[in-house]
Design a protein around this motif. Structure first.
Motif, mmCIF file in Angstrom:
data_model
loop_
_atom_site.group_PDB
_atom_site.id
_atom_site.type_symbol
_atom_site.label_atom_id
_atom_site.label_comp_id
_atom_site.label_asym_id
_atom_site.label_seq_id
_atom_site.Cartn_x
_atom_site.Cartn_y
_atom_site.Cartn_z
ATOM 1 N N LYS A 53 0.817 -1.200 0.000
ATOM 2 C CA LYS A 53 0.000 0.000 0.000
ATOM 3 C C LYS A 53 0.858 1.261 0.000
ATOM 4 N N SER A 54 1.895 1.189 0.816
ATOM 5 C CA SER A 54 2.674 2.410 0.976
ATOM 6 C C SER A 54 3.630 2.642 -0.196
ATOM 7 N N LEU A 55 4.255 1.629 -0.668
ATOM 8 C CA LEU A 55 5.314 1.810 -1.655
ATOM 9 C C LEU A 55 4.962 1.294 -3.057
ATOM 10 N N VAL A 56 4.690 0.023 -3.071
ATOM 11 C CA VAL A 56 4.598 -0.658 -4.369
ATOM 12 C C VAL A 56 3.464 -0.137 -5.242
ATOM 13 N N LYS A 57 2.354 0.065 -4.626
ATOM 14 C CA LYS A 57 1.197 0.487 -5.403
ATOM 15 C C LYS A 57 1.462 1.835 -6.071
ATOM 16 N N GLU A 58 2.105 2.678 -5.311
ATOM 17 C CA GLU A 58 2.399 4.006 -5.838
ATOM 18 C C GLU A 58 3.343 3.908 -7.052
ATOM 19 N N ASP A 59 4.365 3.068 -6.843
ATOM 20 C CA ASP A 59 5.335 2.859 -7.933
ATOM 21 C C ASP A 59 4.655 2.296 -9.173
ATOM 22 N N MET A 60 3.773 1.378 -8.870
ATOM 23 C CA MET A 60 3.048 0.764 -9.991
ATOM 24 C C MET A 60 2.190 1.793 -10.714
ATOM 25 N N LEU A 61 1.590 2.652 -9.961
ATOM 26 C CA LEU A 61 0.719 3.660 -10.554
ATOM 27 C C LEU A 61 1.519 4.575 -11.466
ATOM 28 N N ARG A 62 2.676 4.977 -10.947
ATOM 29 C CA ARG A 62 3.527 5.862 -11.749
ATOM 30 C C ARG A 62 3.915 5.178 -13.084
ATOM 31 N N TRP A 63 4.261 3.916 -12.857
ATOM 32 C CA TRP A 63 4.675 3.119 -14.031
ATOM 33 C C TRP A 63 3.542 3.018 -15.050
ATOM 34 N N GLN A 64 2.400 2.740 -14.564
ATOM 35 C CA GLN A 64 1.227 2.613 -15.438
ATOM 36 C C GLN A 64 0.924 3.930 -16.143
ATOM 37 N N ASN A 65 1.058 4.997 -15.396
ATOM 38 C CA ASN A 65 0.739 6.285 -15.992
ATOM 39 C C ASN A 65 1.696 6.634 -17.126
ATOM 40 N N SER A 66 2.956 6.365 -16.837
ATOM 41 C CA SER A 66 3.907 6.707 -17.908
ATOM 42 C C SER A 66 3.683 5.813 -19.132
ATOM 43 N N LEU A 67 3.302 4.575 -18.858
ATOM 44 C CA LEU A 67 2.993 3.695 -20.011
ATOM 45 C C LEU A 67 1.817 4.243 -20.802
ATOM 46 N N ARG A 68 0.812 4.590 -20.078
ATOM 47 C CA ARG A 68 -0.398 5.062 -20.732
ATOM 48 C C ARG A 68 -0.099 6.335 -21.541
ATOM 49 N N ALA A 69 0.766 7.162 -20.914
ATOM 50 C CA ALA A 69 1.111 8.412 -21.601
ATOM 51 C C ALA A 69 1.763 8.130 -22.966
ATOM 52 N N HIS A 70 2.421 7.022 -23.094
ATOM 53 C CA HIS A 70 3.052 6.692 -24.366
ATOM 54 C C HIS A 70 2.244 5.690 -25.191
ATOM 55 N N GLY A 71 1.021 5.507 -24.739
ATOM 56 C CA GLY A 71 0.096 4.680 -25.547
ATOM 57 C C GLY A 71 0.484 3.225 -25.584
ATOM 58 N N SER A 72 1.150 2.746 -24.580
ATOM 59 C CA SER A 72 1.534 1.355 -24.599
ATOM 60 C C SER A 72 0.638 0.562 -23.667
ATOM 61 N N ALA A 73 0.025 -0.457 -24.182
ATOM 62 C CA ALA A 73 -0.883 -1.265 -23.372
ATOM 63 C C ALA A 73 -0.355 -2.674 -23.168
ATOM 64 N N ASP A 74 0.881 -2.868 -23.455
ATOM 65 C CA ASP A 74 1.447 -4.203 -23.332
ATOM 66 C C ASP A 74 2.283 -4.273 -22.063
ATOM 67 N N TRP A 75 1.661 -4.751 -21.035
ATOM 68 C CA TRP A 75 2.375 -4.867 -19.758
ATOM 69 C C TRP A 75 1.894 -6.080 -19.014
ATOM 70 N N VAL A 76 2.690 -6.449 -17.998
ATOM 71 C CA VAL A 76 2.285 -7.541 -17.113
ATOM 72 C C VAL A 76 2.958 -7.329 -15.762
ATOM 73 N N ILE A 77 2.249 -7.728 -14.735
ATOM 74 C CA ILE A 77 2.806 -7.612 -13.383
ATOM 75 C C ILE A 77 3.046 -9.022 -12.870
ATOM 76 N N ILE A 78 4.253 -9.249 -12.388
ATOM 77 C CA ILE A 78 4.590 -10.579 -11.894
ATOM 78 C C ILE A 78 4.845 -10.502 -10.394
ATOM 79 N N VAL A 79 4.125 -11.309 -9.714
ATOM 80 C CA VAL A 79 4.299 -11.362 -8.256
ATOM 81 C C VAL A 79 5.055 -12.637 -7.933
ATOM 82 N N VAL A 80 6.200 -12.447 -7.313
ATOM 83 C CA VAL A 80 7.030 -13.608 -6.977
ATOM 84 C C VAL A 80 6.820 -13.963 -5.505
#
Lengths: 1259, 109
Positions: A105-132
């Protein structure tokens, strides 16, 4: 963790530049997590293939995806309009092993959000999240443990909006458990799927963009280089995917587009000529130039080709590289020419040369020696091209000459070498680089020669090895040209001759002419005078050359010919190249003359020279054959119908005509031969002979081309000196057809065959070694010949007939006073005629003179004076002769003719072709040219056939003569007479009414006389029948006599026979089936004559003279059955009125008027009488004088005219004489000695019973 | 554009050969003659594979940097051969054939 992923192929190890692609492997939390997983991930991802479904209906392919992982950076995300496909991030991965909700909640989600936003900003919809997930983590955070799913669930609910597959769990990745393995597998599958999806999508988009860009190529400002970079990007991608085929397609499309672009717009600029460079997989230097839009045409082509080459070698198609290379080189040369790019002279040659060698080196680098040898058909083109280019470079730089290059040449060389630039680093250390080769080759004359020869020989050998002989010869010819430039004609000649042979044999006239010209130059340099003159002659007659050139070569010959030199300097050349014998004509056309006569031979020569040529002597040698047949050449001449007087010589007219005729071979020349028996000239055998076997049967593989002018080397000419020659001095042959007339020698009789033809021009002699087809003429000598033949067939005996005398004078000259002496004969007098004209005609049967003959007849000889007649002329005249018809059995004494020969009586015989009797009448003629008499025979035919017969009526006698006209002429018969020679008292009373009678062809006339006598009828009558006859409608003077002699013996009637048929007793008529009596009454009518008593009587013991008769009843028609004895012996007293009656029982077999049975009466001679019979002396004489043949003819019964006598011989006498045995025998009476009263008498026979049925017998 | 058109007999001699007059005729003769090497090669190859016997077009015969050589012109040649007065094996002297060849030389070949 987030990761940027992109696929990379295994090729990346080769292409180092790709590794520099930035990646984003950013670990916000724990970078070591990804690092620990990276190795196995990168290894395992490409292990399983994926099916790649493609757009535009392209076939799906199985591909192995390989990925390059890069840490995520926002600036690496592609911006709008990005064309780079190689650096494109296809899939973004966020890695996390967070298992703590709080941390999430505190760290990862935020990082993920940033990551997603920058992806979206460049029109890229090809992503995957891997939880180990790891157990360690769980253990570590046991207290805070939350259900694992909750984190995943949270992430899914936070980010994966209905895309649950975008979040994947990886359990215990570093453990070796089945669970972790399973987890790995599902992760890999997921990654592959997503990666491929993204890849397909982005690639599709890229291709669409690329196409759009390509469609804009007609717009201004469009840059090919820019587009090139885009499509090459695609090619790189395919290459990475190991889809070389697809990669090659991209380059091929670019190639084609570029070609079109060049054609449409043009591109150019300055460039170097350092050649292709194929040693690097990608020539980045050139690529950068393209990218900057600074590449020259050659640069672009070179780069394109190097890429294609690389791909083709990957595809293991090295031979396509060579083929494409050749096309490329040709293309580039063409394009530069098209674009009118100004290039330093020789620069292109350098470029092509270097490129050829570079390609060859590249291919050699990837194939072994055996492969290379087996595929030299693919490389030889490059070899030949390189050879060619090196040669032109050598020529340009003054290296192809005897001398050293000039300073100008050296300057040019320096310029060219400068354009090559420095050697590339790849080949600096290689000893055999194309660059070094070129530099060395251009460095000196010697080095150039070495390199050039090496290349030439390599190319030739390869061509030969693959059977491209023409190409090999062309290279050889080029080599020959090089040698000629180097003033080395000796070595050049072989190559030129070989090439010429090939052009000649395949009939290529232009190359033949050109090569021959080169050979001429070569031969002149070598000082081969004869060969050179021969070649010059060929060239002087070559229509492919200009008149000037032809005159030059002709002058070369004439100059040589004009040189005064000794005999040894004479040169013999084949005539065919100088002039062609086209026709030969004999005058007279028969080509057969008598000895001493004039025979002209006209030759038509087609002179091939461009100017008129003066010939000192034209001669034809002759082979002389003494004629076998002797002197009667004329008859032989007529047998030789084959000589038409004109002989056409067929030659192909062009100097390099189609060799088709050679394939068919020469036509057969056939002649008929007859083998005749030497004795009687009868035909033994006949057959057909081929006169030109030596040509027809010649081996076809070894023969030279059909027309001699094509011969590469002049044919060996052997001069055969003939004893006799046809010669003409000082002739000028004009170009084209010339007519030359020879007078042929005709002294000796025999056959003259023309063998060879020579034309002498100063020191040069042109020889035609064989005149073919062979030409002959004949000279004959002839003895005088005299023949006689009927003017019209057939000659009729008894009438004046015209006969034709023909005298062929032969070699004899009839002088004034010469005469023919004909021995006269009685049987065929020559009728004098007032105007007898002789016609004289020459051998051509033209009338040359007429003169009146004087004919003088003496008692024995008729002399005909002949007019003077030249030799070999014909003298003709007609004479009228009359052949007397022999009148019968007149027997002349043997006579001797004036010339002492035994005169042969003409004898008649029947001729098989005609019903007429033929007589051969011989003539004996003394001729002035011979001591021997000439015997000639004429055959006459007797138009009549005459028969005689004796008719009796009791004691009265009649003589009948039948004249049958067997000829085809109608006659009038007059003055018919019959006389008896011996008995004056005998009167022959004519029963003929007409004095003149028509006797048509094939008809007969019968004449009848009654014999009347006073005292006794003589037993022997000698008669002469005579008549006058003439052809119908001719006047009285034309009547000719006809005689016919015959004789009868024993004409007196000795016995009369009278028969009577007596019906059975009590019957009035005979009845069939009933016996009735036949009463035969034989009565002696005369007293016995002298001869008869001696001949066949005997005296009985009582002194009464009797003779024995035999009677016989014979019924040939089966009307009667004789019952009992049908024959019997009667002893007849030899006194008048002695009568003997015989009764015989006969039975009629049919009813009706039946003729009496025949009753024959014969003399019966007892055996003692035989000794009395002597052979007929007459016949003995006859037999002596007759030949066997004549006897055979006599035996034919119808020969009544000459030897018909009354039959004197008894039936059995012949037998008796031959056998010599005395036997009793029967002898018939002569006709007329027995008179049968009841001959043809009939008797009525009634049917046996009165039947109602009447049998009618119609036969 | 065709620059040279040749019809070659099966014995390899030219039945007909004509080139654009401005060009070097001799060179064409040499080139055409040499290209027979490839023709022979291709024809014998066709003979071996029975399937391709109908393939009359032989493709690129002899590439040079100046020209490319192909085999074409078959229909017109067939017409010439159908002429009953033409003796197969003789050089072709047909005006119609000449015309067609001229056409090929002018238009894009």
């Amino acid at each position: 963790w987030k990761a940027l992923r992109r696929p990379l192929s295994t090729v990346k190890q080769v292409y180092s530049f790709k590794e520099k692609h930035h990646g984003d492997l950013q670990g916000a939390g724990d970078q070591s997590l990804f690092t620990s997983l990276y190795t196995s991930l990168a290894q395992q991802l490409p292990r399983e293939p994926m099916e790649w479904r493609r757009t535009y209906g392209r076939a799906p392919k199985m591909i192995h995806l390989e990925a390059n992982f890069v840490q995520f950076k926002e600036e690496l995300l592609p911006k709008e309009g990005n064309k780079a496909l190689l650096t494109f991030p296809f899939l973004h991965i966020y890695w996390t092993d967070c298992c703590d909700t709080e941390v999430y909640k505190s760290l990862v989600k935020e990082d993920m959000l940033r990551w997603q936003n920058s992806l979206r900003a460049h029109g890229s919809a090809d992503w995957v999240i891997i939880v180990v997930e790891t157990n360690d983590n769980k253990k570590k955070n046991k207290t805070n443990i939350l259900p694992r799913s909750s984190i995943v669930d949270k992430i899914r609910s936070d980010f994966c909006n209905k895309q649950n597959d975008r979040c994947v769990v990886l359990s215990d990745p570093l453990k070796d458990s089945s669970r972790s393995q399973e987890s790995w597998n599902s992760l890999l599958l997921k990654l592959r799927t997503l990666l491929l999806m993204s890849f397909t999508k982005n690639l599709g988009r890229f291709e669409d963009d690329m196409r759009t860009l390509r469609e804009k190529r007609t717009q201004p400002g469009w840059s090919f280089c820019e587009y090139f970079m885009v499509q090459e990007e695609l090619a790189f991608v395919f290459e990475m995917l190991q889809q070389f085929e697809d990669a090659l397609v991209q380059y091929d499309e670019l190639d084609a587009l570029f070609t079109q672009y060049v054609l449409n717009f043009g591109a150019g600029g300055n460039f170097g000529w350092s050649g292709l460079l194929l040693r690097r997989p990608i020539d980045m230097e050139k690529r950068d130039g393209i990218q900057r839009g600074e590449a020259s045409l050659l640069d672009l082509r070179s780069y394109l080709f190097s890429r294609q080459c690389t791909l083709l070698i990957f595809l293991q198609r090295p031979w396509e590289v060579t083929q494409r290379a050749l096309e490329l080189l040709h293309n580039c040369v063409q394009e530069l020419r098209l674009l009118e790019v100004s290039v330093l002279e020789g620069a292109l040659d350098c470029w092509v040369f270097l490129s050829c060698l570079e390609v060859l080196h590249r291919i050699e680098g990837c194939c072994d020696q055996a492969q290379l040898a087996a595929n030299c058909s693919h490389t030889v083109g490059l070899w030949a091209y390189a050879t060619d280019k090196l040669k032109s470079l050598g020529e340009l730089c003054g290296l192809v000459s005897e001398k050293e290059p000039t300073s100008e040449d050296l300057n040019r060389t320096v310029d060219l070498l400068a354009g090559l630039g420095d050697e590339r680093p790849e080949t600096v250390n290689s000893l055999q680089s194309p660059y070094k080769k070129l530099k060395e080759a251009l460095s000196s004359v010697e080095a150039f020669e070495r390199h050039y020869l090496e290349l030439s020989h390599a190319a030739m050998e390869m061509y030969r090895a693959i059977g491209r002989l023409r190409s090999a010869r062309l290279v050889g010819k080029s080599l020959a040209e090089f040698y000629m430039r180097k003033a080395d004609p000796e070595r050049a000649e072989t190559f030129l001759q070989e090439a010429l042979k090939s052009y000649v044999s395949e009939g290529w006239s232009l190359p033949v002419t050109h090569t021959r010209k080169q050979i001429a130059a070569c031969q002149k340099l070598l000082g081969r005078t004869e060969d050179y003159l021969q070649t010059s002659a060929l060239l002087a007659g070559d229509v492919n050359l200009t008149t000037e050139e032809r005159k030059h070569f002709c002058q070369e010959i004439l100059t040589f010919a004009g040189k005064s030199g000794d005999q040894s300097q004479k040169v013999t050349l084949s005539m065919g190249v100088f002039t062609q014998l086209t026709r030969l004509q004999f005058r007279p056309a028969t080509a057969s003359v008598h000895s001493g006569a004039v025979l002209q031979v006209e030759l038509t020569l087609r002179c091939l020279m461009p100017v008129s040529v003066h010939i000192q002597q034209l001669a034809a040698s002759i082979h002389f054959d003494l004629e076998r047949g002797g002197t009667n050449g004329r008859s032989k001449g007529t047998q030789r119908q084959t000589n038409p007087g004109t002989v056409e010589f067929h030659q192909s007219n062009s100097s390099a005509g189609p060799p088709s005729s050679s394939a068919a071979g020469p036509p057969l020349e056939l002649d008929e031969i007859q083998d005749r028996s030497p004795s009687d000239n009868s035909l033994n055998s006949t057959g057909v002979v081929c006169k030109n076997t030596h040509l027809v049967m010649r081996r076809h593989d070894s023969h030279s081309p059909p027309d001699t002018p094509n011969c590469v080397s002049p044919p060996a000419v052997a001069m055969k000196e003939g004893a006799q020659m046809l010669k003409v001095q000082d002739v000028t042959l004009e170009p084209g057809n010339n007519s030359i007339i020879f007078t042929a020698p005709s002294g000796q009789p025999g056959t003259y065959t023309l063998r060879q033809l020579y034309a002498t021009v100063g020191q040069v002699q042109f020889v035609l070694p064989h005149i073919y087809p062979s030409v002959q003429y004949e000279v004959y000598s002839q003895e005088p010949q005299l023949t006689v033949e009927p003017l019209s067939e057939p000659l009729l005996a008894g009438l004046p007939q015209m006969v034709k005398f023909t005298l062929l004078t032969g070699h004899y000259t009839v002088k004034k006073g010469d005469a023919l002496q004909l021995s006269n004969t009685d049987t065929m007098p020559i009728l004098p005629s007032s105007s007898c004209t002789a016609r004289i005609s020459n051998p051509a049967a033209e009338l040359v003179g007429e003169s009146v003959l004087s004919i003088q007849s003496s008692e024995k000889v008729t002399s005909i004076s002949l007019p003077p007649t030249p030799p070999y002329h014909t003298l003709e005249f007609h004479l009228e002769v009359l052949c007397l018809i022999p009148s019968g059995d007149e027997r002349p004494a043997n006579e001797r003719l004036t010339n002492g020969e035994v005169r042969h009586r003409p004898r008649s015989y029947s001729h098989p072709d005609t019903p007429m009797t033929a007589i051969d009448q011989r003539m004996s003629i003394d001729c002035p040219w011979s001591i021997y008499s000439t015997l000639l025979a004429l055959t006459f035919y007797i138009p009549f056939k005459t028969k005689h017969s004796l008719l009796s009526a009791g004691n009265r006698k009649y003589i009948q003569v039948c004249v049958q006209n067997v000829s085809d002429v109608n006659f009038t018969l007059a003055e018919v007479k019959l006389t008896e020679k011996q008995h004056a008292t005998l009167e022959l009373q004519s029963l003929n009414t007409k004095t003149q009678q028509l006797l048509c062809s094939k008809h007969s006339v019968f004449c009848l006389w009654e014999v009347r006598w006073k005292d006794d009828l003589p037993s022997c009558l000698q008669c002469v029948f005579s008549a006058d006859f003439s052809p119908l409608n001719q006047d009285i003077s034309a009547f000719k006599p006809f005689h016919y002699q015959f004789q009868f013996e024993r004409v007196t009637t000795l016995y009369s026979v009278r028969a009577d048929i007596l019906p059975p007793a009590g019957e009035q008529h005979c009845r069939s089936g009933l016996l009735c009596g036949l009463e035969v009454c034989i009565t002696r009518l005369t007293e016995p004559a002298e001869g008869e008593l001696a001949e066949d009587s005997k005296t009985d013991t009582d002194g009464l003279k009797t003779t024995k008769l035999m009677y016989e009843v014979a019924d040939s028609s089966s009307n009667w059955a004789v019952c009992g004895k049908s024959s019997g012996m009667v002893s007849m007293p030899m006194a008048a009125s002695a009568t003997h009656k015989v009764q015989i029982e006969v039975m009629p077999l049919f009813a009706g008027h039946l003729p009496f049975p025949k009753i024959k009466v014969l003399k019966y001679l007892p055996h003692t009488a035989a000794v009395a019979i002597q052979p007929d002396p007459d016949s003995c004489v006859e037999n002596d004088s007759l030949s066997l043949l004549d006897k055979a003819l006599d035996d034919q019964g119808d020969t009544a005219s000459i030897r018909s006598r009354g039959s004197v011989h008894s039936v059995g006498s012949g037998d008796q004489q031959q056998k010599g045995v005395a036997m009793p025998r029967l002898e018939p009476f002569s006709p007329g000695q027995v008179f049968n009263h009841s001959y043809t008498q009939q008797v009525l026979v009634l049917p046996a019973t009165d039947d109602h049925i009447m049998e009618v017998n119609a036969t | 554009m065709a620059v040279c058109i040749a019809v070659i007999a099966k014995e390899n001699y030219p039945l007909y050969i004509r080139s654009v007059p401005t060009q070097n005729e001799l060179k064409f003769h040499y080139t055409v003659h040499t290209s027979l090497d490839v023709v022979e090669e291709k024809i014998s190859a066709v003979g071996k594979s029975l399937g391709d016997q109908r393939e009359l077009y032989l493709g690129l015969l002899y590439p040079t940097e100046d020209y490319k050589m192909f085999r074409k012109l078959h229909n017109s040649f067939t017409d010439v051969m159908c002429n009953p007065f033409h003796n197969p094996g003789d050089p072709i002297q047909s005006k119609a054939f000449d015309g067609i060849v001229s056409g090929m030389m002018v238009q894009t070949g």
